[in-house]
Design an enzyme around this catalytic site. Structure first.
Site, PDB file in Angstrom:
ATOM      1  N   GLY A 150       0.831  -1.188   0.000  1.00  0.00           N
ATOM      2  CA  GLY A 150       0.000   0.000   0.000  1.00  0.00           C
ATOM      3  C   GLY A 150       0.872   1.247   0.000  1.00  0.00           C
ATOM      4  O   GLY A 150       1.992   1.247   0.506  1.00  0.00           O
ATOM      5  N   CYS A 151       0.369   2.330  -0.588  1.00  0.00           N
ATOM      6  CA  CYS A 151       1.180   3.544  -0.727  1.00  0.00           C
ATOM      7  C   CYS A 151       1.537   4.157   0.627  1.00  0.00           C
ATOM      8  O   CYS A 151       2.689   4.519   0.879  1.00  0.00           O
ATOM      9  CB  CYS A 151       0.473   4.556  -1.620  1.00  0.00           C
ATOM     10  SG  CYS A 151      -1.233   4.942  -1.138  1.00  0.00           S
ATOM     11  N   ASN A 152       0.554   4.265   1.518  1.00  0.00           N
ATOM     12  CA  ASN A 152       0.842   4.795   2.849  1.00  0.00           C
ATOM     13  C   ASN A 152       1.791   3.876   3.615  1.00  0.00           C
ATOM     14  O   ASN A 152       2.688   4.330   4.336  1.00  0.00           O
ATOM     15  CB  ASN A 152      -0.452   4.957   3.653  1.00  0.00           C
ATOM     16  CG  ASN A 152      -1.396   5.966   3.043  1.00  0.00           C
ATOM     17  OD1 ASN A 152      -1.007   7.080   2.716  1.00  0.00           O
ATOM     18  ND2 ASN A 152      -2.647   5.587   2.875  1.00  0.00           N
ATOM     19  N   THR A 154       4.094   2.035   2.397  1.00  0.00           N
ATOM     20  CA  THR A 154       5.454   2.225   1.894  1.00  0.00           C
ATOM     21  C   THR A 154       6.101   3.442   2.529  1.00  0.00           C
ATOM     22  O   THR A 154       7.258   3.388   2.977  1.00  0.00           O
ATOM     23  CB  THR A 154       5.437   2.379   0.359  1.00  0.00           C
ATOM     24  OG1 THR A 154       4.898   1.185  -0.216  1.00  0.00           O
ATOM     25  CG2 THR A 154       6.830   2.612  -0.186  1.00  0.00           C
ATOM     26  N   ALA A 155       5.376   4.556   2.581  1.00  0.00           N
ATOM     27  CA  ALA A 155       5.938   5.790   3.136  1.00  0.00           C
ATOM     28  C   ALA A 155       6.350   5.622   4.595  1.00  0.00           C
ATOM     29  O   ALA A 155       7.417   6.083   5.012  1.00  0.00           O
ATOM     30  CB  ALA A 155       4.926   6.927   3.000  1.00  0.00           C
TER      31      ALA A 155
END
Length: 348
Positions: A150-152, A154-155
């Site tokens: 998921g993008c969040n 990853t961050a």
């Protein structure tokens, strides 16, 4: 060698970004694109910016349409990949950009998602540092089923995993607040995503522990440190089309100074092409990474609070989705990891 490629869910933002990046890939040839309600339309009617795809037409998303390709990228809504992929040949490289195959524990899926758990695939975050000091990259070699993070997730994961593995922060008081562009929610119609609702506004969502990336982040940090963590995760929609800026903090261990923190992060990411460690005093900006596969990371110590602060920025559609998918596919196929993945962002 040229690998034939199909992209399912090509009409969405994630699918569109996959196609934009794949258009320059020297070893991938996109032959098939699929959609649901927009099947039968020209791809360029849906994504006018994808000029190189000419008259390619969106087809129905079925196993029969997807079968016969070397590589299948799935950019489908959560819960739609499991049954579909069961019908695809075992030797087809399938990369799922949805959540269906990310979680290792069935209970985590049950707690946050509807429907049945589809099991776990190889996790597509090559730079994730693991408890034994290795990287997740090694697990992607020769696999044929990959779950894109998921993008969040990853961050936050890239920001905190090195510090947790090194033991320089505590595990029981981690907090992260993310400014997130609305493209991360997909292309579906929603009142909360209208320009009149977003412009001039910052709106928290799923901020009381209910966001679906919560168990994924905890899973990643557990795999990095060998320990369970307590995490407070608060995303906020802001009026930028794409991008994530995550500010993550945790209590810092006694005697750890900024030089030690930098040593830990340099050991973890010093040789990584797509992770940029900022100079002391510099801050990441989403505008500098949008359009790229790069993640910027900065860190500092709040001495009065006794906390490490790590700020990370990435493009949610790039490194947060499509970039991670292609990077992982490159590794699995034994080709150059950075093929078709830009380091430079797009400005203004």
């Amino acid at each position: 060698m040229t690998f034939s490629v199909a992209v399912a869910g090509a009409s969405g933002y994630g699918g569109g970004e996959l196609l934009r990046l794949l258009a320059t890939h020297p070893e991938f040839e996109v032959r098939t694109v699929t959609a649901h309600s927009q099947a039968g339309e020209r791809l360029r009617s849906v994504h006018p910016h994808l000029a190189s795809y000419g008259d390619l037409v969106l087809e129905q998303t079925t196993p029969e349409v997807l079968a016969g390709h070397d590589v299948v990228f799935l950019a489908l809504p959560h819960g739609k990949s499991g049954a579909l992929t069961e019908a695809l040949p075992a030797d087809t490289l399938v990369i799922d950009a949805g959540a269906d195959h990310r979680l290792e524990r069935e209970q985590d899926w049950t707690d946050y998602y509807p429907g049945d758990w589809a099991g776990t695939w190889t996790y597509g975050m090559p730079e994730l540092i693991l408890e034994d000091g290795g990287k997740q990259r090694r697990n992607l070699t020769d696999t044929r089923r990959i779950a894109v993070p998921g993008c969040n997730a990853t961050a936050v994961t890239l920001a905190l995993a090195p510090a947790l593995r090194a033991g320089i922060i505590g595990t029981d008081d981690i907090s992260t607040v993310l400014a997130v562009g609305p493209s991360g929610a997909g292309k579906k119609a929603s009142v909360s995503m209208l320009a009149s609702e977003l412009l001039g506004n910052a709106a928290p969502y799923n901020a009381f522990g209910g966001h679906r990336h919560n168990p994924e982040i905890r899973q990643n940090l557990r795999n990095a440190s060998g320990k369970d963590v307590r995490l407070s995760f608060s995303p906020v929609l802001v009026p930028m089309a794409r991008g994530i800026l995550a500010t993550s903090t945790a209590s810092i261990a006694e005697g750890v100074d900024l030089a030690k923190v930098r040593e830990v992060f340099e050991d973890a990411y010093g040789d990584e092409t797509f992770i940029e460690l900022m100079e002391d005093g510099a801050y990441p900006r989403t505008a500098d990474v949008n359009g790229s596969n790069r993640t910027q990371i900065a860190f500092g110590i709040d001495e009065r609070a006794g906390r490490l602060i790590v700020i990370s920025a990435l493009d949610n559609l790039g490194k947060g989705t499509a970039g991670a998918a292609i990077q992982s596919a490159n590794i699995a196929l034994g080709i150059e990891e950075s093929h078709s993945l830009p380091i430079n962002g797009v400005a203004p």
